[in-house]
Design an enzyme around this catalytic site. Sequence first.
Site, mmCIF file in Angstrom:
data_model
loop_
_atom_site.group_PDB
_atom_site.id
_atom_site.type_symbol
_atom_site.label_atom_id
_atom_site.label_comp_id
_atom_site.label_asym_id
_atom_site.label_seq_id
_atom_site.Cartn_x
_atom_site.Cartn_y
_atom_site.Cartn_z
ATOM 1 N N ASP A 50 13.981 -5.106 69.632
ATOM 2 C CA ASP A 50 14.802 -4.237 70.476
ATOM 3 C C ASP A 50 16.295 -4.474 70.259
ATOM 4 O O ASP A 50 16.712 -5.550 69.825
ATOM 5 C CB ASP A 50 14.512 -4.503 71.959
ATOM 6 C CG ASP A 50 13.193 -3.921 72.421
ATOM 7 O OD1 ASP A 50 12.398 -3.480 71.569
ATOM 8 O OD2 ASP A 50 12.951 -3.922 73.641
ATOM 9 N N HIS A 210 14.185 -9.502 69.770
ATOM 10 C CA HIS A 210 15.470 -8.802 69.731
ATOM 11 C C HIS A 210 16.177 -9.170 68.428
ATOM 12 O O HIS A 210 16.631 -10.304 68.271
ATOM 13 C CB HIS A 210 16.333 -9.192 70.938
ATOM 14 C CG HIS A 210 15.743 -8.779 72.251
ATOM 15 N ND1 HIS A 210 14.780 -9.534 72.889
ATOM 16 C CD2 HIS A 210 15.975 -7.693 73.042
ATOM 17 C CE1 HIS A 210 14.424 -8.934 74.012
ATOM 18 N NE2 HIS A 210 15.136 -7.810 74.130
#
Length: 243
Positions: A50, A210
């Site tokens: 993400d 991430h």
Amino acid sequence: MVNKMGLIFTLVGVISLALATLGSPYPKAKQEDGVHTKCTQPGMFSLTFDDGPLPGRTEAVLDVLKEANVTATFFVCGQTYSDLHSVEGQATVRRIIAEGHQIGIHTWSHPYLADPWRSVEEVTNEVKSVADKLLEITGNRIPIMRPPYGAYNDSVLDIVRGELGLEVIMWNVNTLDWSHPGDTAAAIENYKIETSGSHPSVDSFIALHHDPLPGSSELAVEAIRFMISAGYRFVTVGECIGL
């Protein structure tokens, strides 16, 4: 400048996520929500990232994936660590696609969509603006979306699933890498906890990472080793949910 901005957004993201989740864990997606937290078939594992792209760190993650010959899915923002209007941001998106990975939508500016005061127009624009830009860059409509912080409510689902026709993707392995960036051991410990007692003959997983964070490529290496050793097959989110 990119490194300085990346640091700023890392700090903002960590603080925002901590505030958003303080005393209130990520929402538990129910099957009736129509929200995907695992794959449709046992033995599948979907590695997801993400908040990017961040040229440099996203590129390092892509290098790891290429070396390991596995595919992943990147839920990208329009303007956080990088900017989808920029040459560098678009080049990273094109490389993701060219190397067999999947792109997902993660909103334009990474807001907490489930805020009760947030308007339908704002939620719609946050999602649609990224969808339109990715269509321009890739030539394809993107069918999957993940809400920032994993935060959604009925209104968000009505917009994202009902009006925009997107599949909402959550996870069932949370590395919590945002809370200890660069601490690979802590993230892998979360893998061990959340996959404990599982078996590829009956279970499947979607993991949350991430890519713009420090240590994201090193964590990817260890996560790949761990899930391969556990007997799981790497797939994109599209394959995972049967798109």
